[in-house]
Scaffold this motif. Sequence first.
Motif, short mmCIF file in Angstrom:
data_model
loop_
_atom_site.label_atom_id
_atom_site.label_comp_id
_atom_site.label_asym_id
_atom_site.label_seq_id
_atom_site.Cartn_x
_atom_site.Cartn_y
_atom_site.Cartn_z
N ILE A 43 0.84 -1.20 0.00
CA ILE A 43 0.00 0.00 0.00
C ILE A 43 0.88 1.25 0.00
CG2 ILE A 43 -1.63 1.35 1.39
CD1 ILE A 43 -2.85 -1.40 2.22
N ARG A 44 1.96 1.24 0.79
CA ARG A 44 2.89 2.39 0.81
C ARG A 44 3.49 2.62 -0.57
NH1 ARG A 44 4.10 0.95 5.99
NH2 ARG A 44 5.65 -0.56 5.41
N LEU A 46 2.20 1.72 -3.49
CA LEU A 46 1.16 2.15 -4.42
C LEU A 46 0.75 3.60 -4.18
CD1 LEU A 46 -1.08 -1.04 -4.46
CD2 LEU A 46 0.36 -0.20 -6.32
N ASP A 47 0.80 4.05 -2.93
CA ASP A 47 0.44 5.43 -2.61
C ASP A 47 1.58 6.40 -2.87
OD1 ASP A 47 -2.10 4.82 -1.87
OD2 ASP A 47 -1.69 4.74 0.29
N GLU A 50 4.97 8.03 -8.41
CA GLU A 50 5.35 7.13 -9.49
C GLU A 50 6.72 7.53 -10.01
OE1 GLU A 50 2.57 6.43 -12.64
OE2 GLU A 50 0.89 6.71 -11.28
#
Length: 62
Positions: A43-44, A46-47, A50
């Motif tokens: 989750i870290r 993905l958050d 990019e």
Amino acid sequence: MKDVKPKQGGLNAEIQSRIGHQLRAMYDDVVRQGVPDRFAELIRKLDGPETVDPAAKTDGSD
């Protein structure tokens, strides 16, 4: 056990209540377990911001 008649084809109130209690007990255990470390790390990532791979450019502008 009281004999409560179901509404047209449904479960009676006592059966619905028992199912509700059992589902709550089951999901309370799941909620108390928390998020596993590997999912928290995913989750870290993905958050997070990019990253752009410069080698992946395909527009031919260089």
